[in-house]
Each structure stands twice: as structure tokens, then as C-alpha cells.
Design an enzyme around this catalytic site. Sequence first.
Site, PDB file in Angstrom:
ATOM      1  N   ARG A 121      -3.607 -10.246   4.756  1.00 10.13           N
ATOM      2  CA  ARG A 121      -4.058 -10.296   3.356  1.00 10.13           C
ATOM      3  C   ARG A 121      -2.916  -9.761   2.491  1.00 10.13           C
ATOM      4  NH1 ARG A 121      -6.668  -6.780  -0.269  1.00 10.13           N
ATOM      5  NH2 ARG A 121      -8.211  -7.789  -1.637  1.00 10.13           N
ATOM      6  N   LYS A 133       0.820  -1.211   0.000  1.00  7.26           N
ATOM      7  CA  LYS A 133       0.000   0.000   0.000  1.00  7.26           C
ATOM      8  C   LYS A 133       0.856   1.265   0.000  1.00  7.26           C
ATOM      9  CE  LYS A 133      -4.415  -1.854   1.383  1.00  7.26           C
ATOM     10  NZ  LYS A 133      -5.492  -1.909   2.392  1.00  7.26           N
TER      11      LYS A 133
END
Length: 294
Positions: free
Chosen positions: A266, A232
Site C-alpha cells: 500500500r 511512515k
Amino acid sequence: MSAPHTPWPLARHYRTPVTTIRGRTFAWGTRTYIMGIINVTPDSFSGDGIGENPQAAAALATRFQAEGADIIDLGAESSRPGAEELHPAEELRRLLPCLRAVRAATDLPLSVDTYHPTVAEAALANGADCINDIWGLRRDPDMAAIVARAGAHLVAMHNQRGRPVHDVATDISAGFEATLTIAAQAHIPPERIILDPGFGFGWTPEQNLEILRRLPELWKYQLPLLIGTSRKSTIGYILDAPVNERLEGTAATVAFGIAAGADIVRVHDVRAMVRVARVTDAIARANWRHQPPQ
């Protein structure tokens, strides 16, 4: 002489210590579970979208299972900031061929990342076991009823987008409480719920890091916690690195998140993060089983 074993101070308590999904046991608190990401999108932020290619999706699922994934998460709509919202019919057109191919290729539990009730209903009818709702049942009132009726599991994420920030942990807690109220009203049992604090969804980079530091404040729900930090932009911001150079940064967030109480991570890079989780579990959970080097 070795020192006597001292239990790790961050011991967790769970309402339901063991959950079974598609015949697989998830014994919360004993080790970290790995959720592998398959993006069947042309515009994934992480650069790994495979598009509408069922064969590629099945091959990736098979690889993830061999690398040690415990669950696979498929998504057909990008959730990156500013991404165009898909009509549910278009989302289903992308999703279903890949979902069916993955279901045929692996016996792992499958999660589908969607906030559209009609997509969730079709996914559950075509082999999905879990719905990963980035709005935590708060976007559409029909979602809870569909999950409950199917007897499915739910990953419920807190999404801060469009909401004022007061305090990171307090805002996440308020979101979780709203979600759990909706779930209870729909008769979704707590043992089928996994909570995600929503790293990257409406927070600044500094606030995203604060989420990881304050994960222990979310143990009070006694439900398993999932974190999704993989590749991210916060990691890119810290490292000044493009999306394809964020493996080490992802590893750092995964290791810290596990030590702070995450139960599922995840991730895009399953093989590497399985190894990160195994070593972190050995430290944080005193869960170490010797395996000879490969």
C-alpha cells in the site's frame, strides 16, 4: 554457462491461490500487487491529503491506473497517532463524492479505509469492492456482518494501539486469530480476506522493522499479506528525513517486505513502487518479463 535455476526458498502456499475482485485476477505468489493511496482528508500524515475534491480524487485515480496500480484505497479519516476520530456522518460527507468520482473514473477495484460499519455499508453501496479495517473487525461487531452481507473483500489489519506488547509476531498472530474467528462467525469466506500486520500502529520503530523481518511467521494463515510502510515515521526516524523525503526508505521497506512474503504493498508513490516491485519480483519470485526501456 549460467547456473541452473534454483527455486526461491521462501515459497508461499495459499488457501485460495487466485482471487477475483471486480473482474481482475489476483494470482497470489506470482507477483506483487500495488495498492495506491488516495487520502480525501485535510490532515493526512503523509502530506498528500487532497481534501474534499472529487475532481482531484478522480484525476489521481486515473494517474495511478496509468502508472500500474492494481487497486485503489480511499480514506476520509486520518489514522495517524493522535488524530481526531470523525463522526461517521462527517466521514461519509467527505468520502462519498470522491468515491463516486473515482468509481466513474476507473475500473480498478476500490477499497475504502474505514472502521465504521455505517460508512462501510454506504461505501459498498456506492462502488467500493473492499473494506480496509484498521481494527480487523474487532472495533465494532457490526462490521463483519456488513462485509459478509455485501459479499465484499476485506483487508483486516492487526492494530496494537492500546495493547501491551509481548512479542511482535505472537501479538500479531493473536490479533489475526481473533479477526479470523469473527470473520468465520459472520460467514466471510477466507478467500475474501487479506491480512495486514499493522506496521506503524502501536509499535516502536524497532518493532516495526521486526514486523518486516518476521513476516514469514505469518505465512501459516495461508492468506495474502499486505504491508503499508509508505512514508511512515519509522523511515523518517532512520533517515532523519521529513515525510516528503522518504521515497528511498519506502522503497527499501517495500523491497524487503516483498522478499519476506508481502503480496500487496500500500503506497503513495505508485510509479516508483511499481518499478521497485517489478525488480524485487524478478529476484524473489523469478518473475521477469523483459520489457524494452521506455
